[in-house]
Design an enzyme around this catalytic site. Structure first.
Site, PDB file in Angstrom:
ATOM      1  N   VAL A  60      19.975 -27.852 -13.394  1.00  0.00           N
ATOM      2  CA  VAL A  60      19.860 -29.311 -13.381  1.00  0.00           C
ATOM      3  C   VAL A  60      18.763 -29.766 -12.414  1.00  0.00           C
ATOM      4  O   VAL A  60      17.996 -30.681 -12.720  1.00  0.00           O
ATOM      5  CB  VAL A  60      21.221 -29.968 -13.065  1.00  0.00           C
ATOM      6  CG1 VAL A  60      21.087 -31.479 -12.952  1.00  0.00           C
ATOM      7  CG2 VAL A  60      22.236 -29.618 -14.144  1.00  0.00           C
ATOM      8  N   CYS A  61      18.663 -29.119 -11.272  1.00  0.00           N
ATOM      9  CA  CYS A  61      17.611 -29.482 -10.313  1.00  0.00           C
ATOM     10  C   CYS A  61      16.227 -29.180 -10.890  1.00  0.00           C
ATOM     11  O   CYS A  61      15.289 -29.953 -10.722  1.00  0.00           O
ATOM     12  CB  CYS A  61      17.818 -28.753  -8.993  1.00  0.00           C
ATOM     13  SG  CYS A  61      19.339 -29.238  -8.151  1.00  0.00           S
ATOM     14  N   ASP A  62      16.134 -28.061 -11.573  1.00  0.00           N
ATOM     15  CA  ASP A  62      14.892 -27.697 -12.251  1.00  0.00           C
ATOM     16  C   ASP A  62      14.538 -28.763 -13.292  1.00  0.00           C
ATOM     17  O   ASP A  62      13.398 -29.251 -13.330  1.00  0.00           O
ATOM     18  CB  ASP A  62      15.074 -26.328 -12.908  1.00  0.00           C
ATOM     19  CG  ASP A  62      13.864 -25.891 -13.701  1.00  0.00           C
ATOM     20  OD1 ASP A  62      13.089 -25.080 -13.172  1.00  0.00           O
ATOM     21  OD2 ASP A  62      13.711 -26.345 -14.854  1.00  0.00           O
ATOM     22  N   THR A  65      13.409 -32.111 -11.613  1.00  0.00           N
ATOM     23  CA  THR A  65      12.093 -32.032 -10.989  1.00  0.00           C
ATOM     24  C   THR A  65      10.983 -31.984 -12.032  1.00  0.00           C
ATOM     25  O   THR A  65       9.980 -32.696 -11.919  1.00  0.00           O
ATOM     26  CB  THR A  65      12.041 -30.815 -10.042  1.00  0.00           C
ATOM     27  OG1 THR A  65      13.137 -30.916  -9.130  1.00  0.00           O
ATOM     28  CG2 THR A  65      10.747 -30.790  -9.262  1.00  0.00           C
TER      29      THR A  65
END
Length: 161
Positions: A60-62, A65
């Site tokens: 999810v962070c990938d 970003t």
């Protein structure tokens, strides 16, 4: 003050007080990937989207970003600051793998986490959130994502921008 969100469905506490929309965005200084200090006030006169994520090495962070990086290409007079407490090495490795040249700031000492009220002690990470600061330094948008393992509301943030 303690706020609750969930992490994979389990309630977790977030410590601190988040800044209020309509007031000046709190100043902070963090190091970038070249270990140069970067302050919020360095970008006065520009719109600033602060994208906060818990761990760049998660799906999810990938996604968050990469999505903001792609969208930022079409935004005029706007800078995106990507902030996490990942190590400098983790962030550098991710940027090299993805071919992304963006502003990444690492919050090694919880300076930003404490200033913006985003520390999640249970996972020792920052809570996923988005802030938008107007050209005059006023905080005009804030989203604390209620489930840390979910993406933020990109459309709302882009509508504000």
């Amino acid at each position: 003050m303690t706020t609750h969100v969930t992490f994979k469905g389990d309630p977790v506490n977030i410590l601190g007080v988040r800044p209020e929309v309509g007031l000046p965005a709190p100043e902070f200084t963090l190091n970038d990937l070249d270990n140069n200090p970067v302050s919020l006030s360095d970008f006065k006169g520009k719109r600033i989207l602060i994208s906060v994520f818990p761990d760049i090495n998660t799906r999810v962070c990938d996604l968050q970003t990469v999505r903001f990086f792609q969208l930022s290409k079409d935004l005029e007079n706007t800078v995106i600051l990507n902030i996490s407490n990942n190590s400098k090495a983790d962030l550098e490795s991710w940027c090299a793998t993805k071919g992304v040249d963006a502003i990444f700031l690492h919050d090694d000492e919880r300076t930003f986490a404490d200033t913006y009220g985003l520390w999640v002690p249970k996972i020792e990470k920052l809570a996923r959130s988005i802030f938008i600061v107007d050209t005059d330094g006023t905080l005009i948008y804030s989203e604390l994502v209620p489930e840390i393992a979910q993406e933020p509301d990109y459309n709302k943030a882009l509508t504000v921008l």
